[in-house]
Design an enzyme around this catalytic site. Structure first.
Site, PDB file in Angstrom:
ATOM      1  N   TYR A 127      -9.364  20.821 -18.316  1.00 15.04           N
ATOM      2  CA  TYR A 127     -10.068  20.347 -19.483  1.00 15.04           C
ATOM      3  C   TYR A 127     -11.585  20.652 -19.517  1.00 15.04           C
ATOM      4  O   TYR A 127     -12.137  20.747 -18.645  1.00 15.04           O
ATOM      5  CB  TYR A 127      -9.709  18.653 -19.437  1.00 15.04           C
ATOM      6  CG  TYR A 127     -10.633  18.133 -20.549  1.00 15.04           C
ATOM      7  CD1 TYR A 127     -10.520  18.350 -22.022  1.00 15.04           C
ATOM      8  CD2 TYR A 127     -11.769  17.247 -20.300  1.00 15.04           C
ATOM      9  CE1 TYR A 127     -11.401  17.702 -22.900  1.00 15.04           C
ATOM     10  CE2 TYR A 127     -12.544  16.409 -21.116  1.00 15.04           C
ATOM     11  CZ  TYR A 127     -12.440  16.764 -22.362  1.00 15.04           C
ATOM     12  OH  TYR A 127     -13.098  16.358 -23.400  1.00 15.04           O
TER      13      TYR A 127
ATOM     14  N   ARG B  77     -20.780  -5.372 -16.355  1.00 13.82           N
ATOM     15  CA  ARG B  77     -21.056  -4.058 -15.990  1.00 13.82           C
ATOM     16  C   ARG B  77     -20.502  -3.789 -14.499  1.00 13.82           C
ATOM     17  O   ARG B  77     -20.369  -2.738 -14.223  1.00 13.82           O
ATOM     18  CB  ARG B  77     -22.549  -3.767 -16.004  1.00 13.82           C
ATOM     19  CG  ARG B  77     -22.884  -2.405 -15.760  1.00 13.82           C
ATOM     20  CD  ARG B  77     -24.437  -2.161 -16.104  1.00 13.82           C
ATOM     21  NE  ARG B  77     -25.243  -2.762 -15.238  1.00 13.82           N
ATOM     22  CZ  ARG B  77     -25.441  -2.267 -13.672  1.00 13.82           C
ATOM     23  NH1 ARG B  77     -24.778  -1.477 -13.183  1.00 13.82           N
ATOM     24  NH2 ARG B  77     -26.180  -2.885 -13.034  1.00 13.82           N
TER      25      ARG B  77
ATOM     26  N   LYS C 269      -6.594   8.426 -25.591  1.00 15.36           N
ATOM     27  CA  LYS C 269      -5.373   9.178 -25.934  1.00 15.36           C
ATOM     28  C   LYS C 269      -4.110   8.190 -26.105  1.00 15.36           C
ATOM     29  O   LYS C 269      -4.173   7.486 -26.710  1.00 15.36           O
ATOM     30  CB  LYS C 269      -5.304  10.399 -25.077  1.00 15.36           C
ATOM     31  CG  LYS C 269      -6.557  11.145 -24.908  1.00 15.36           C
ATOM     32  CD  LYS C 269      -7.265  11.796 -26.160  1.00 15.36           C
ATOM     33  CE  LYS C 269      -8.279  12.642 -25.763  1.00 15.36           C
ATOM     34  NZ  LYS C 269      -9.304  12.216 -24.879  1.00 15.36           N
TER      35      LYS C 269
ATOM     36  N   ASP D 131      -5.139  14.302 -13.424  1.00 13.79           N
ATOM     37  CA  ASP D 131      -5.503  13.769 -14.719  1.00 13.79           C
ATOM     38  C   ASP D 131      -4.079  14.018 -15.241  1.00 13.79           C
ATOM     39  O   ASP D 131      -3.445  15.063 -15.738  1.00 13.79           O
ATOM     40  CB  ASP D 131      -6.440  14.752 -15.413  1.00 13.79           C
ATOM     41  CG  ASP D 131      -6.557  14.271 -16.882  1.00 13.79           C
ATOM     42  OD1 ASP D 131      -5.938  13.645 -17.442  1.00 13.79           O
ATOM     43  OD2 ASP D 131      -7.804  14.878 -17.445  1.00 13.79           O
TER      44      ASP D 131
END
Length: 377
Positions: free
Chosen positions: A87, A33, A186, A161
Site C-alpha cells: 500500500y 488519549r 474500509k 495488513d
C-alpha cells in the site's frame, strides 16, 4: 434578557473519567488519549472477538495502526522483509521515515518461497516479515501460511495488513500471524463516514504497541468507536455482497473481448492466484476489490471512468458505494514511475472497489461504459 443556566454547567457536561486504580505509570491513567476510554475498550473487545485474538487496539486511522506497530517493534538498524509494492502509505513509511531511522527492507514477490526469503535474511538485523492479505491494486495473494511459518522458525515477528480481506474472508491469527492490521475506515466500518484503524494480536504485543501509540497520539475518539461498532454489525452481510459483486464484474470484464487487456482478481479461475486464494479465504470470498487494464491505455481508462454512472471516481474502498480510481494518480502516486512499473502498476490500470449495489445494475453500467470506449468491438 440575561441568560441564566437552569442548573450548574458542571452538571450538564459529561465528567472526565475518574481514576480509581492503584497502578502507577502514565499508561494506566484513565484518559481517552491513552486508548482506555470505555468506548475504546468496548469496540476493541468486539474487534478481537471477530479476529480471534487476545487483544485489539483501535486507533485513528489505518496508517496510525501501521506506523504505531512498526515504530513500536523496530529499532534503528533493523531490517524487514516486506511484500513487493505494498500500500502506498506503507511504502512511504518504510522508504522515508523508517529509512531515515536506519531501518532497511527487502521486497519479496508472490512467487518467492522460503528459499528466496532465507537468502534475504540479515543475521542479527532482520526483525519482521510484513505481508498483505491481498495486494493493492493487483490483488496478488502471497503464501500467507508459509510466511507465518517462516517467521516463527526464524524468530521474526509476522505482521499482516488484512484490510482487503476483512475478518469475514480471512483471520490471520489462525494462520499464525503475530499482528493483524486493518484500516477500519474500509470494510470494518463500511459507510464512508469514519477514519479509523486497528491493531490485533497477543496481549503483550498489543500493550507494547499501545505504549508507542500513546506517545504518538493517534487515539480514536469515542464517537468514532460508536460508528465503528455500528458498522461491524452489518460486516458479514456487506462483505458477502461485495464478494459477489466483485466476482461478477471481474468475470464480465474477463470475457468482454479485446478492449480489456487484463483483469486482476484472485476469485477468477483464470487467475494465477486462484488456487492459493481458494485455500486461504473463507468460502472462496476474495473481497470487493479488483483491477483491470484496457487495451487503449490511459486514454481508454479515462473515457471509461467518465462514462460510468453508478460508481464514484474516488480513492478508498470497503464502503456501501462502489468506487473506481487509477492507482497511479491516487494510492500509488507517491511511487516513482519506475517503482510503479517494477510493481506492475501501469498508468492505465483501473481499480474497482465494489459496494453493495444490485449486481445487475453494476453489470449494466460497466457494460455501457465499456461499449463507449473506442477500440475493437
Amino acid at each position: 434578557m440575561r441568560f441564566q443556566a437552569a442548573e450548574p454547567m458542571s452538571d450538564l457536561l459529561p465528567p472526565t473519567l475518574q481514576f480509581e486504580g492503584t497502578e502507577e505509570g502514565y499508561d494506566n491513567v484513565r484518559y481517552t488519549r491513552c486508548n482506555n476510554n470505555p468506548s475504546q475498550t468496548a469496540v476493541a473487545a468486539h474487534l478481537a472477538a471477530l479476529e480471534g485474538t487476545e487483544a485489539a487496539l483501535p486507533v485513528a486511522s489505518g496508517m496510525a495502526a501501521i506506523s504505531s506497530t512498526l515504530l513500536a517493534l523496530l529499532e534503528p538498524g533493523a531490517h524487514i522483509l516486506i511484500v513487493r509494492g505494498p500500500y502506498g502509505g506503507t511504502h512511504d513509511l518504510v522508504a522515508s521515515l523508517l529509512k531515515k531511522w536506519g531501518v532497511t527492507s527487502s521486497a519479496v514477490s508472490p512467487e518467492d518461497g522460503p528459499e528466496q526469503w532465507e537468502a534475504l535474511l540479515q543475521p542479527g538485523k532482520t526483525r519482521l516479515f510484513y505481508a498483505e492479505a491481498i495486494s493493492n491494486p493487483l490483488c496478488e495473494v502471497y503464501d500467507l501460511a508459509g510466511i507465518a511459518k517462516f517467521a516463527r522458525e526464524h524468530k521474526l515477528l509476522s505482521v499482516i495488513d488484512a484490510t482487503f480481506a476483512s475478518p469475514v474472508n480471512l483471520q490471520p491469527a489462525k494462520l499464525g500471524f503475530d499482528i493483524t492490521l486493518h484500516s477500519a475506515t474500509k470494510y470494518l466500518n463500511g459507510h464512508s463516514d469514519l477514519i479509523a484503524g486497528v491493531v490485533l494480536g497477543g496481549q503483550e504485543l498489543i500493550e507494547t504497541i499501545r505504549v508507542t501509540a500513546n506517545v504518538l497520539g493517534p487515539a480514536i475518539d469515542p464517537h468514532s468507536c460508536f460508528l465503528l461498532s455500528r458498522g461491524l454489525r452489518t460486516l458479514g452481510l456487506r462483505v458477502e455482497q461485495q464478494n459477489r459483486n466483485a466476482l461478477a464484474l471481474a468475470q464480465f470484464l474477463s470475457e468482454a473481448g479485446p478492449k480489456v487487456a487484463a483483469v486482476h482478481y484472485p476469485g477468477l479461475k483464470s487467475s494465477k492466484h486462484h488456487k492459493r486464494a481458494a485455500e486461504l479465504f473463507t468460502n472462496g470470498g476474495c473481497g470487493g476489490v479488483f483491477s483491470f487494464e484496457l487495451a487503449g491505455g490511459v486514454d481508454a481508462a479515462e473515457a471509461f471512468l467518465k462514462r460510468l454512472q453508478l460508481p464514484l471516481v474516488a480513492p478508498s474502498l470497503g464502503g456501501v458505494e462502489s468506487l473506481v480510481t487509477r492507482p497511479a494518480t491516487t494510492s500509488h502516486a507517491g511511487l516513482t514511475a519506475k517503482e510503479r512499473a517494477a510493481a506492475g502498476i501501469s498508468d492505465g490500470l483501473i481499480r474497482v472497489a465494489v459496494g453493495v449495489e444490485a449486481t445487475g445494475d453494476l453489470l449494466d453500467d460497466f457494460s455501457q461504459a465499456l461499449a463507449a470506449v473506442p477500440g475493437a468491438a
